[in-house]
Enzyme design. Sequence first.
Site, PDB file in Angstrom:
ATOM      1  N   SER A 635       0.854  -1.184   0.000  1.00  0.00           N
ATOM      2  CA  SER A 635       0.000   0.000   0.000  1.00  0.00           C
ATOM      3  C   SER A 635       0.885   1.228   0.000  1.00  0.00           C
ATOM      4  O   SER A 635       2.059   1.165   0.384  1.00  0.00           O
ATOM      5  CB  SER A 635      -0.910   0.050   1.236  1.00  0.00           C
ATOM      6  OG  SER A 635      -1.871  -0.987   1.204  1.00  0.00           O
ATOM      7  N   SER A 673      -2.849  -3.656  -3.543  1.00  0.00           N
ATOM      8  CA  SER A 673      -2.269  -2.459  -2.939  1.00  0.00           C
ATOM      9  C   SER A 673      -3.362  -1.462  -2.588  1.00  0.00           C
ATOM     10  O   SER A 673      -4.232  -1.160  -3.398  1.00  0.00           O
ATOM     11  CB  SER A 673      -1.277  -1.817  -3.914  1.00  0.00           C
ATOM     12  OG  SER A 673      -0.560  -0.773  -3.291  1.00  0.00           O
ATOM     13  N   ASP A 675      -3.851   2.135  -2.222  1.00  0.00           N
ATOM     14  CA  ASP A 675      -3.177   3.398  -2.552  1.00  0.00           C
ATOM     15  C   ASP A 675      -4.180   4.534  -2.421  1.00  0.00           C
ATOM     16  O   ASP A 675      -5.098   4.679  -3.239  1.00  0.00           O
ATOM     17  CB  ASP A 675      -2.606   3.334  -3.963  1.00  0.00           C
ATOM     18  CG  ASP A 675      -1.629   2.170  -4.120  1.00  0.00           C
ATOM     19  OD1 ASP A 675      -0.747   2.030  -3.256  1.00  0.00           O
ATOM     20  OD2 ASP A 675      -1.769   1.396  -5.086  1.00  0.00           O
TER      21      ASP A 675
END
Length: 753
Positions: A635, A673, A675
Amino acid sequence: MNRLLLLALLFIATPLAQASEPVATVRVAFDRDGITATHAEGLADKAAGRAVTVDDPVRVASISKLVTAIGVMRLVEAGMLDLDADVSDALGWTLRNPAFPDTPITLRLLLSHRSSLTDAAGYWQTPLGDELRAIVNDPRAWDEAHPPGTYFRYANLNFPLVAQVMERATGERFDRLMERLVLRPLALEACFGWAGCSDEAIARAVVLYDAEGEPINDNLQGARPECPTVRAADGSCDLSQWRAGENGALFSPQGGLRISARGLARIGRLLLGDGEVDGVRLLSPASVDELTAPVWQYAPGGGMSAEEETGDGDGFFCRYGLATHTLATPVEGCRDDPFGDGIERVGHSGSAYGLQSGLWVDREGGTGVVWYATGMPGERTGGRSAFSAVEEALASGSTPAPARKSVREYGITPGVLPPGPLNAITDVPGVAVGHTTLVRGADVRTGVTAILPHTGNVFQDKVPAAVHVGNGFGKLAGSTQVEELGTLETPIVLTNTLSVAAAVDALVDHAFSFEDNAGVHSVNAVVGETNDGHLNDIRGRHVTRADVLEAIESARGGPVAQGNVGAGTGTVAFGFKGGIGTSSRVLPASLGGYTVGVLVQANFGGVLTVDGVPVGEALGQHYLSDVLNDPADGSCMIVVATDAPLDARNLERVARRAMLGLARTGGIASNGSGDYVIAFSSDPSVRIPHESGNPLRQAAVLRNDAMSPLFGATIEATEEAILNALFHAETMTGRAGNTVQALPIEQVLGLLD
């Protein structure tokens, strides 16, 4: 600690800091279970070009006194010494202050510098074969104004006399006695004087340099010294001339211990363990308590709070035990807290031959730190306390100065816009950042980073904000209300995935701590996270509400620690050690002169790109390579701050551009991830009061056609912040022995040439 960065920080904070940088700085942090962090920077031997390490033996100066006292306590426990007996009986001659001949002097008084001895007649100069008694017979050796036991006056001469008492009680030479009592049982490669150290240790000796960088002690050039003591009056060095209890200064019990920082940390762990370390019981808990309990506390007229020989400033000594110095004395005139946190720590400092050193433990908290710096001035200068600015920087545990440099210091300048003075998110007026770093034992590698849009009551004085989701595999608490209302009403906290709940709880506590919020029943706490489970025991959920509140309450403007700190302590990016990174950009005056600052928690993957060069591909380490072969999951939390007067709609547009900065570093926002970008404006003119009698809100905000420069600034600052996280981060070993290597900077720089 990076020496150039350390100096920069010191010059910013204290214009009186030393004009030259240390030759070497070494720091070892530890807890009861073991070493938690190490750092070594600079040279052990300039002439040889040999880098310093935490395993190199160094003359630690007056920390030697503490170790000597441990030896004394072992003999007390064995019934061979009595702390409160007149030492004259052990010495074989009468030790008295001539002005107070009826007052006996005891080991307790010698160890606590209340014997009425001074260093005015010397203490180490007695030649081999002569008697130390000659110095004691000099009237200058005595304080004629204060009877023994009534006044604290730090004097090195006390400890050669302690050594003589020990020698007379055992018949053993002091250096060999200390090896038997302390060094060998703790498996320490150390020695008082060089006579007891191996040739291998001597080859790794740290040379001591003065502030001009000239060698002044232990410049051994890899060879055993011809004479490990002061030579005899005729110039000879025959140690067979030694006689028990005649010259206790020969092996320098007051300052001559050679030991590595790692070894000294073991002494600290002994104190934390109440006399036991790694299954070895050296002292009873009662002896450790007696050793460390202050027997003197500063009060006007009751003692000297500075050491005369070194010129340490007033307020340096305020509490002292049996060769132990207690810090953070809550008494007017005391300046004895280099950590600046008010926590009581016990240990000892050292200052001699251009070295400044410290060994300090928080017995209640179970943590400690060892440090030293060489190439230092004779006096401690530049600090807010009586310690030096360099020592204060080494002392810091929650926001340690980074050990490596930012990309810009290597000549890498992403983009075209200039950074702010700090090249940090705190270049944006009003923004503050705080870290809590948790490195404990073998498995805890995590922490908290708090970003405050301003240092007031954010709930009552909200700021416009927006969230952009680059890839939504994450847990950004509070995001939906920010999206719906366009405001931020708490500080932003970053931590690990399984500590989001603790952080939310702490943010609610923080909001409730303001008197103006007494009637509040709903708080939208904003907490971002990344998963640090490769290096950290994430299932243990070690982050507490107190840790989060510590990060919030310690938040300040000014330089921001980067790399392995706070929420970036256990993160990984592009297969290398990730961490916290920050950067800023300033628009020209013609475009408003606004500042954009970015802070990232980098814990994601892809193919690392530095200044347009595919470094990850060249190194063969990326998410598709055989070397790494990982899914690039993780992340990245990105926080964007600006002082431009923006509303939530244009802040969301700014937030979107941050993902372009991530892409410029090679990030791909992979499937796994999380983000996220949070953007806010700190401009006071666009803040939103929690309550208002006017249903209309008016604020002048930038037009859409003025936004492009801010977009560019956001992209550039995000790119550089991510790179700074990588360039600052250091190799770390954590949970299950997993090790993540730091970015190999020299190789990267070679690829950029």
